[in-house]
Write a protein that holds these residues in place. Structure first.
Motif, mmCIF file in Angstrom:
data_model
loop_
_atom_site.group_PDB
_atom_site.id
_atom_site.type_symbol
_atom_site.label_atom_id
_atom_site.label_comp_id
_atom_site.label_asym_id
_atom_site.label_seq_id
_atom_site.Cartn_x
_atom_site.Cartn_y
_atom_site.Cartn_z
ATOM 1 N N ARG A 111 0.756 -1.335 0.093
ATOM 2 C CA ARG A 111 -0.011 0.183 0.103
ATOM 3 C C ARG A 111 0.807 1.417 0.047
ATOM 4 O O ARG A 111 1.989 1.356 0.527
ATOM 5 C CB ARG A 111 -0.948 0.108 1.412
ATOM 6 C CG ARG A 111 -2.152 -0.914 1.227
ATOM 7 C CD ARG A 111 -2.887 -0.708 2.326
ATOM 8 N NE ARG A 111 -2.250 -1.009 3.600
ATOM 9 C CZ ARG A 111 -2.859 -0.321 4.806
ATOM 10 N NH1 ARG A 111 -4.060 0.286 4.712
ATOM 11 N NH2 ARG A 111 -2.469 -0.572 6.077
ATOM 12 N N ILE B 201 0.337 5.347 0.851
ATOM 13 C CA ILE B 201 -0.569 6.488 1.430
ATOM 14 C C ILE B 201 -0.033 7.752 0.951
ATOM 15 O O ILE B 201 1.165 8.002 1.810
ATOM 16 C CB ILE B 201 -0.917 6.291 2.793
ATOM 17 C CG1 ILE B 201 -1.538 4.792 3.304
ATOM 18 C CG2 ILE B 201 -1.753 7.274 3.241
ATOM 19 C CD1 ILE B 201 -1.688 4.592 4.767
ATOM 20 N N GLU C 264 -1.502 -0.519 -3.731
ATOM 21 C CA GLU C 264 -2.612 -0.128 -3.737
ATOM 22 C C GLU C 264 -2.565 1.433 -3.045
ATOM 23 O O GLU C 264 -2.039 1.512 -1.895
ATOM 24 C CB GLU C 264 -3.639 -1.104 -2.618
ATOM 25 C CG GLU C 264 -4.088 -2.334 -2.962
ATOM 26 C CD GLU C 264 -4.980 -3.183 -2.026
ATOM 27 O OE1 GLU C 264 -5.165 -2.467 -1.021
ATOM 28 O OE2 GLU C 264 -5.251 -4.207 -2.400
ATOM 29 N N THR D 128 -3.698 5.272 -1.969
ATOM 30 C CA THR D 128 -4.898 5.960 -1.289
ATOM 31 C C THR D 128 -4.295 7.304 -1.156
ATOM 32 O O THR D 128 -3.132 7.528 -0.754
ATOM 33 C CB THR D 128 -5.165 5.597 0.166
ATOM 34 O OG1 THR D 128 -5.583 4.238 0.153
ATOM 35 C CG2 THR D 128 -6.325 6.465 0.811
ATOM 36 N N ILE E 146 -4.763 11.406 0.388
ATOM 37 C CA ILE E 146 -5.538 11.935 1.291
ATOM 38 C C ILE E 146 -5.214 13.437 1.483
ATOM 39 O O ILE E 146 -4.115 13.768 1.349
ATOM 40 C CB ILE E 146 -4.800 11.455 2.932
ATOM 41 C CG1 ILE E 146 -5.126 9.954 3.109
ATOM 42 C CG2 ILE E 146 -5.521 12.185 4.003
ATOM 43 C CD1 ILE E 146 -4.556 9.507 4.500
ATOM 44 N N THR F 214 -8.678 5.586 -4.697
ATOM 45 C CA THR F 214 -9.045 5.801 -3.339
ATOM 46 C C THR F 214 -8.880 6.913 -2.643
ATOM 47 O O THR F 214 -7.582 7.374 -2.633
ATOM 48 C CB THR F 214 -8.833 4.693 -2.511
ATOM 49 O OG1 THR F 214 -9.251 3.318 -3.150
ATOM 50 C CG2 THR F 214 -9.461 4.798 -0.965
ATOM 51 N N SER G 242 -9.429 10.016 0.086
ATOM 52 C CA SER G 242 -10.088 10.441 1.512
ATOM 53 C C SER G 242 -9.815 12.104 1.795
ATOM 54 O O SER G 242 -8.634 12.645 1.737
ATOM 55 C CB SER G 242 -9.315 9.901 2.643
ATOM 56 O OG SER G 242 -9.590 10.269 3.966
ATOM 57 N N LEU H 184 -6.722 3.728 8.572
ATOM 58 C CA LEU H 184 -6.026 2.969 7.109
ATOM 59 C C LEU H 184 -4.958 1.878 8.089
ATOM 60 O O LEU H 184 -4.614 0.995 7.288
ATOM 61 C CB LEU H 184 -5.384 3.773 6.228
ATOM 62 C CG LEU H 184 -6.236 4.513 5.265
ATOM 63 C CD1 LEU H 184 -5.186 5.697 4.581
ATOM 64 C CD2 LEU H 184 -6.856 3.498 4.272
ATOM 65 N N THR I 171 3.359 -0.950 4.044
ATOM 66 C CA THR I 171 2.726 0.239 3.904
ATOM 67 C C THR I 171 3.788 1.262 3.816
ATOM 68 O O THR I 171 4.806 1.334 4.488
ATOM 69 C CB THR I 171 1.568 0.746 4.780
ATOM 70 O OG1 THR I 171 0.630 -0.314 4.760
ATOM 71 C CG2 THR I 171 1.048 2.076 4.131
#
Length: 240
Positions: free
Chosen positions: A81, A83, A104, A106, A108, A124, A126, A137, A143
């Motif tokens: 992941r 972020i 994957e 995300t 933010i 994705t 946020s 998360l 990650t």
């Protein structure tokens, strides 16, 4: 495989929890090893624990010799992941690169004008504040966390949350001067000196990158080194 082990393994995979299935090849005895959480840390032969940890980090099964004969360590890692804190131009370049390499992603950003589906289609998103989003998360050892906004109100809470997690990579965009000021703020927030070494700041390998795409390449390359060469993990070098 016993049903209890199979059921637990399926639950671990559903909850994206890294686990090693240890099987003694002579007897067929099996056990699930959790090397980064509360489970499985006790009553494990240190050599088995080290081998299982290495297998998880390398994402590759292995067989080792033990007093009970050969032990096969099968790895069940959750997906990688990434972020990203800050829906900026560098994020727009980094997202597809990271996705192509299996992450994957995300993004933010509480600023909805930046973190919009129009700017990040199929990603994705946020719009929560980073501390809230990070709590949801739960970054783990698979990650990477990268802050990109230059805004302390957004970046700093994300960094504090990342430093409290098992994230394998933490990067922060900004010059050396910006990073020095960032460390002062984190110090005032109670972050200890030894934790600062986990932050790759300025972020990215020093390859002379200028454009958002080039900076994204430098960041992804440094993330890859941290993931694939864990024994050589060290604070970031000069900024991209």
């Amino acid at each position: 495989m016993k049903k209890t082990i199979l059921d637990q393994l399926q639950q671990d995979r559903a909850e994206k929890r890294p686990v090693v299935l240890a099987t003694f090849l002579k007897t067929g005895e099996q056990r699930l090893l959790y090397l980064f959480g509360k489970k499985g840390l006790k009553h494990i032969d240190p050599r088995i624990g080290e081998a299982a940890r290495a297998a998880l980090l390398e994402d590759k099964p292995r067989t080792i010799e033990t007093e009970q004969g050969p032990l096969f360590l099968n790895v069940f890692n959750p997906p990688l992941r990434l972020i990203l804190i800050g829906a900026v131009h560098i994020a727009q370049a980094l997202v597809p690169m990271a996705q192509f390499t299996g992450y994957e992603v995300t993004v933010i950003d509480p600023r909805s004008a930046f973190g919009s589906a129009e700017r990040f289609p199929g990603v994705t998103l946020s719009n929560d504040w980073p501390d809230e989003a990070m709590a949801e998360l739960k970054p783990d050892l698979r990650t990477a966390v990268v802050t990109l906004t230059h805004d302390p109100k957004i970046d700093d809470p994300a960094l504090i949350a990342a430093l409290k997690s098992d994230a394998f990579y933490i990067g922060a965009l900004g010059s050396k001067k910006t990073h020095a000021a960032r460390l002062e703020r984190l110090r005032a927030a109670g972050i200890s000196e030894h934790e600062f070494a986990r932050i790759h700041g300025p972020v990215g390998l020093s390859i002379g990158a200028k454009s958002p795409a080039e900076i994204a390449i430098a960041i992804l390359a440094q993330m890859t080194a941290a993931l694939r060469q864990p024994a050589e993990r060290s604070p970031a070098t000069e900024a991209a």
